[in-house]
Write an enzyme that holds these catalytic residues in place. Sequence first.
Site, PDB file in Angstrom:
ATOM      1  N   ARG A  94      -4.886 -20.527 -17.705  1.00 48.16           N
ATOM      2  CA  ARG A  94      -5.440 -19.487 -17.034  1.00 48.16           C
ATOM      3  C   ARG A  94      -4.605 -18.339 -16.477  1.00 48.16           C
ATOM      4  NH1 ARG A  94      -9.668 -18.391 -17.623  1.00 48.16           N
ATOM      5  NH2 ARG A  94      -8.498 -16.267 -17.583  1.00 48.16           N
ATOM      6  N   LYS A 129      -2.786   3.277  -6.594  1.00 49.32           N
ATOM      7  CA  LYS A 129      -3.540   2.013  -6.192  1.00 49.32           C
ATOM      8  C   LYS A 129      -3.571   0.855  -7.232  1.00 49.32           C
ATOM      9  CE  LYS A 129      -6.315   6.021  -4.163  1.00 49.32           C
ATOM     10  NZ  LYS A 129      -7.777   6.571  -4.379  1.00 49.32           N
ATOM     11  N   LYS A 161       1.362  15.627   1.900  1.00 44.58           N
ATOM     12  CA  LYS A 161       0.094  15.666   2.225  1.00 44.58           C
ATOM     13  C   LYS A 161      -0.083  16.155   3.590  1.00 44.58           C
ATOM     14  CE  LYS A 161      -1.173  11.706  -0.893  1.00 44.58           C
ATOM     15  NZ  LYS A 161      -2.106  10.444  -1.073  1.00 44.58           N
ATOM     16  N   GLU A 190       0.218  18.531  -2.100  1.00 41.90           N
ATOM     17  CA  GLU A 190      -1.431  18.338  -1.996  1.00 41.90           C
ATOM     18  C   GLU A 190      -1.856  19.505  -1.234  1.00 41.90           C
ATOM     19  OE1 GLU A 190      -3.331  14.352  -1.648  1.00 41.90           O
ATOM     20  OE2 GLU A 190      -3.910  15.359   0.257  1.00 41.90           O
ATOM     21  N   ASP A 212      -6.643  18.440  -4.308  1.00 38.56           N
ATOM     22  CA  ASP A 212      -7.421  17.555  -3.881  1.00 38.56           C
ATOM     23  C   ASP A 212      -8.963  17.786  -3.498  1.00 38.56           C
ATOM     24  OD1 ASP A 212      -7.686  14.587  -3.138  1.00 38.56           O
ATOM     25  OD2 ASP A 212      -7.759  15.198  -1.070  1.00 38.56           O
TER      26      ASP A 212
END
Length: 273
Positions: A94, A129, A161, A190, A212
């Site tokens: 597994r 992410k 940012k 950004e 962005d």
Amino acid sequence: MDKELKKIVELALSEDIGSGDLSSSLLDDVIINAEIICRDRAIICGTEYFDLCFLSLDKDIQIKWKLKDGDEVQPGEIICNIKGRSRSIITAERTALNFLQILSGTSTKTNYLVNLIGKTKAQLLDTRKTIPGLRKAQKYAVKCGGGVNHRMGLYDCIMLKENHILSIGSLDKSIKKALKKYPEKPIVVEVETMEQFRSVLSIKGITRVLCDNFSPIDLKEAVKIAQGVYPIEASGGVNETNIVSYAETGVDYISIGSVTKDIAAVDLSLRFS
């Protein structure tokens, strides 16, 4: 063998096995043959993690792959054969499949999006992410799928940012401070408006401008204004239904978190032969 890889595999096995595999302890520990079958069209990734799950429990287990990371497979294909003691194979099954399914899912989704924008100059970037603990693994999977890695973490690239700029005082001051303190590190800035974009173009020393949540119309205008001064990255609101329109604006990069965050595990199964 990468120490970090071994640590991740040991942790994964430990959380599954705990004090011992009760079910496999019921088996006669005999030598068996098994095979891994892929039920989906996929770009396979994670063979090293897969192997280590088995070999950590029994170094005598033999695994023979019919492919390498980055290869494409079709539904119904047998991708590897395994030979060894039944208890160890069933215990590791597994955890080994979890790694292989998740990483193959990452490389497969990346490859799908890369193919969608293949006729443009845009390159697909990943983001931070990622699944906790699997940053390097998923970044590697993105490359297997034909994508390009963004920064690995907070330590290898400066990304300025809105909150960074507000805290420091101004965009110009932020960039000058970054260049002075970390002259060898890449700097990505950004921007959220065309006004900010125009102001960035007049400042020297940055590596790339990240637009962005720009619309494709605004991105096309940004590409025209920039005229190659800095590479342009598009991010925010991009998905598989609109990525082509973003790529066709002429941007250099498109970053999209879903290649590592919103993935469907590839359907794989282990079957005794």
